[in-house]
Scaffold this active site. Structure first.
Site, mmCIF file in Angstrom:
data_model
loop_
_atom_site.group_PDB
_atom_site.id
_atom_site.type_symbol
_atom_site.label_atom_id
_atom_site.label_comp_id
_atom_site.label_asym_id
_atom_site.label_seq_id
_atom_site.Cartn_x
_atom_site.Cartn_y
_atom_site.Cartn_z
ATOM 1 N N GLU A 29 0.884 -1.151 0.000
ATOM 2 C CA GLU A 29 0.000 0.000 0.000
ATOM 3 C C GLU A 29 0.932 1.215 0.000
ATOM 4 O O GLU A 29 1.761 1.330 0.895
ATOM 5 C CB GLU A 29 -0.840 -0.024 1.269
ATOM 6 N N ARG A 254 5.431 -13.222 9.706
ATOM 7 C CA ARG A 254 6.022 -11.892 9.600
ATOM 8 C C ARG A 254 7.400 -11.877 10.211
ATOM 9 O O ARG A 254 7.685 -12.623 11.153
ATOM 10 C CB ARG A 254 5.175 -10.870 10.369
ATOM 11 N N LYS A 264 3.840 0.938 10.034
ATOM 12 C CA LYS A 264 3.904 2.204 9.303
ATOM 13 C C LYS A 264 3.421 3.362 10.160
ATOM 14 O O LYS A 264 3.938 4.463 10.064
ATOM 15 C CB LYS A 264 3.038 2.107 8.064
#
Ligand code: ATP
Ligand code: MG
Length: 542
Positions: A29, A254, A264
């Site tokens: 994104e 992850r 983020k």
């Protein structure tokens, strides 16, 4: 090449003819800079496809027009390039809006989607919980004709944001909350950075993503573990929209770094609060931050590949990455001498103003790297910590009054007298040198106490050194506000000297002998040398 469970699946799929080619994608994104966790996703996608001669798309997941920025897209592309990968194609989630819309219309026609008027709050209420089933919306039984008309009107901008949504008709009692009639379209009255003003309705990730994957012929859609319980919905969308190519979602763990927050939102907060200078501050776990600190793409790649890939989230100390940086640079980087905390030595039996040039290897472990000149004169700097007025014990290998050490690449020197300032600190140490002990002369008369490095004050260049430690305090409370968790000493700036042969060029790397690996800062110039410490040899991971 990496061996892992995903690779095994791909091998099987090729062997039994399910796919002719492996196609993957990295779908960030574009709302922030990439961090070291993203490197796992990038490297996994590109390396796997590459190992089968396949391709990897870079697809900007821009289905939400509210958050994306051009600056982030450019930064992401640069990061990927820096890691050494070239996407087969760069695409945008928004490229597939028309396709997603047509397919939504088909779903309505098949009675598999409906327009809902419930507010966001009511929808949450009707959704139920993990222990209770949800309730059907009163709008769930709308006719196909009405749904088609309302959806068209949504598209034409007849309604306000939040007034209507398009939902899939699946099962409000499903044990998987994601399957309880998920919303697939919402109204957003914003212009889209890539698609412009064309759309008033935007598809949601869980609906748009599988369709995008299918449109690009992605065979294996790799994502992190939190999408695990979205997979049934992914498969539902694929099954009911009948695309030509059938992608398959596979989740992996992850990558987290001990004592570091890889989100983020947090990175944004650090930049916006001014605690760090920007996303590329060397203390940041962003790829641009790690780059500026001195990490090489090779070291990051080796780190990611060596930490493996499984279906478990992993938490790894940053020192492991340090280890790969050292491995990468050991035979490649010039070794230079630098003094970060200078102590002045005066060689009383060496002619004042005379400068002697001596040859010394650029890298003692790799003679192919040739030699450079170092200089010697009557005024030198050594590290403060390499001198002690009184020898602390018999194992002491540095300089002390009355004893002799070798200055690396030069001569034996003996410390004779300490001259102090009025406040009791040392101004300089008076020494003598022995001309017979010149480096390379194979002098065998006696052994020095040890070997230390130095720089010649007459030819040395001034330099600023940035020394970094963790952005977060060691025992920070994850529940405390960010300001209280931050380490106020994460950046220490010291002023010292580098030897004459030192090259100031930005991002050039060197090992400072007996100290660590360093990289010139992006702002380093000939007149203002700025050097970032990448890895300290003293506390590196074993
Ligand atoms: P957010 O969802 O908070 O915006 P994100 O970290 O999920 O952040 P994306 O841009 O959605 O950011 O990530 C792109 C891809 O990178 C996704 O496929 C995601 O699964 C993967 N990814 C993100 N963080 C990690 C991580 N720490 N380890 C491995 N993969 C990650
Ligand atoms: Mg995400």
């Amino acid at each position: 090449m990496i061996a892992n469970f995903i690779k095994t699946i791909m091998e099987e799929d090729l062997k039994n003819g399910k796919h002719k080619e492996i196609v993957t994608r990295f779908p960030p994104e574009p709302n922030a800079y990439l961090h070291i966790g993203h490197a796992r996703a990038i490297i996994t996608n590109f390396e796997l496809a590459k190992s089968f001669g396949g391709k990897t798309y870079l697809r900007f997941d821009d289905t939400n027009p509210a958050k994306e920025e051009k600056r982030f897209m450019e930064a992401i592309q640069k990061d990927i390039e820096w890691l050494g990968y070239e996407p087969y194609k760069v695409t945008f989630g928004s490229d597939y809006f028309e396709d997603a819309y047509q397919k939504a219309v088909n779903l309505i026609k098949e009675g598999l989607a409906y327009v809902d008027d419930l507010s966001k709050e009511d929808m949450r209420e009707y959704r139920g919980t993990l222990n209770e089933p949800g309730k059907n919306s009163p709008y769930r039984t709308r006719s196909i004709e009405e749904n088609l008309k309302l959806f068209e009107e949504m598209k034409d901008g007849k309604y306000e944001e939040g007034e209507k949504t398009l939902r899939l008709k699946i099962d409000m009692a499903s044990p998987n909350l994601n399957m309880r009639d998920p919303a697939i379209y919402r109204i957003i009255n914003k212009s889209h950075p890539h698609a412009g003003d064309k759309w008033k309705i935007y598809p949601l990730y869980d609906y748009a993503h599988p369709l995008q994957d299918a449109s690009e012929g992605i065979t294996h859609s790799l994502c992190s573990l939190e999408y695990d319980d979205h997979r049934p919905l992914y498969d539902w969308v694929i099954e009911h929209t009948h695309p030509v190519s059938i992608p398959r979602q596979i989740e992996f763990g992850r990558l987290n770094i001990e004592g570091t927050i890889l989100s983020k939102r947090y990175l944004k907060q650090l930049v916006e609060s001014g605690f760090v200078k920007d996303y590329d501050d060397p203390r940041m776990p962003t790829l641009v931050g790690l780059k500026r600190k001195g990490f090489t793409p090779e070291s990051i790649k080796e780190f990611v590949l060596s930490t493996g890939l499984s279906r478990i989230n992993s938490e790894i100390p940053l020192e492991v990455l340090d280890h790969f940086l050292m491995d990468d640079l050991k035979m490649k980087a010039n070794r230079r001498m630098a003094i970060l905390s200078p102590l002045k030595l005066v060689i009383t039996n060496y002619p004042e103003g005379q400068i002697e040039r001596l040859s010394f290897p650029n890298n003692l472990e790799n003679t192919e790297m040739g030699e450079r000149e170092i200089t010697f004169s009557n005024t030198l700097y050594i590290e403060e910590e390499d001198f002690s007025e009184i020898k602390p014990d018999n194992k002491y290998k540095r300089l002390s009054l009355g004893s002799e050490v070798r200055l690396m690449g030069a001569y034996f020197i003996k410390a004779n007298e300490v001259i102090k300032n009025a406040d009791g600190t040392i101004k300089e140490v008076l020494c003598t040198y022995d001309p017979l002990t010149k480096s390379g002369s194979h002098f065998e008369g006696r052994k020095p106490q040890g070997t230390i490095h130095y720089v010649d004050a007459l030819t040395a260049k001034k330099a600023t050194f940035n020394l970094f430690s963790s952005l977060l305090k060691e025992d920070n409370d994850p529940k405390a506000p960010l300001e209280e968790r931050l380490n106020p000493a994460s950046l220490e700036v010291v002023h010292g000297f580098v030897e004459e042969a030192y090259d100031f060029t930005p991002s050039l790397k060197a090992q400072f002998i007996r100290n660590g690996y360093y990289s010139n800062d992006d702002d380093s110039t000939e007149d203002n040398i700025i050097i970032n410490r990448t890895v300290s040899l003293k506390k590196s991971f074993k």
